[in-house]
Scaffold this active site. Sequence first.
Site, PDB file in Angstrom:
ATOM      1  N   ILE A 143       0.854  -1.194   0.000  1.00  0.00           N
ATOM      2  CA  ILE A 143       0.000   0.000   0.000  1.00  0.00           C
ATOM      3  C   ILE A 143       0.886   1.239   0.000  1.00  0.00           C
ATOM      4  CG2 ILE A 143      -1.724   1.362   1.251  1.00  0.00           C
ATOM      5  CD1 ILE A 143      -2.655  -1.142   2.636  1.00  0.00           C
ATOM      6  N   HIS A 144       0.720   2.085  -0.985  1.00  0.00           N
ATOM      7  CA  HIS A 144       1.361   3.400  -0.960  1.00  0.00           C
ATOM      8  C   HIS A 144       0.420   4.366  -1.649  1.00  0.00           C
ATOM      9  CE1 HIS A 144       2.681   3.119  -5.192  1.00  0.00           C
ATOM     10  NE2 HIS A 144       2.593   1.840  -4.914  1.00  0.00           N
ATOM     11  N   GLY A 145       0.658   5.664  -1.486  1.00  0.00           N
ATOM     12  CA  GLY A 145      -0.287   6.709  -1.890  1.00  0.00           C
ATOM     13  C   GLY A 145      -1.048   6.485  -3.163  1.00  0.00           C
TER      14      GLY A 145
ATOM     15  N   ALA B 174      -3.063   3.168  -3.347  1.00  0.00           N
ATOM     16  CA  ALA B 174      -4.151   3.162  -2.376  1.00  0.00           C
ATOM     17  C   ALA B 174      -5.318   3.998  -2.873  1.00  0.00           C
ATOM     18  CB  ALA B 174      -3.639   3.675  -1.030  1.00  0.00           C
TER      19      ALA B 174
END
Length: 160
Positions: A16-18, A21
């Site tokens: 999960i990363h910006g 996500a």
Amino acid sequence: MAEPNIVLVRIDNRLIHGQVATQWTSSIGANLILVANDEVSTNKMRQNLMNMAAPQGVATRYFSIQKTIDVIHKAAPRQHIFIVVESPQDVLRLVEGGVPIKKLNIGNMHMSAGKRQVATTVAVDDDDVAAFRKLQELGVELSIQRVPSTGVEDSAKLFG
């Protein structure tokens, strides 16, 4: 028993990363991001960092591969599940363990020693290729796509 409502399964070694996500979660209508990863399932620091990147109003779970296999069928129909994994080998373990995965989105697999670049954001080694081939034999549809707004790259590249 009802099938779990899995809206997307994605390989992304950043999990999960910006960007992932927000863009993927909203485009697929997920309300739960399930990170299926043995290491992260016991690493509170990594979980906390990922929770910060997760969009508002979206639940997160961090399960080992085995726990995912054990509990996925208990998911409620209202849970629109976005499963994020690190490698094709983990997806293969899930599928062989009975998780009903029909499509696989291949996002980021970083370049590292012994890997070859096959697509913009995907590098594979022979072990990865073997896992992808097995997944295909098991009826999983493969697609390479970085973000929802970019085109899908030809998954045949994985084997080339």
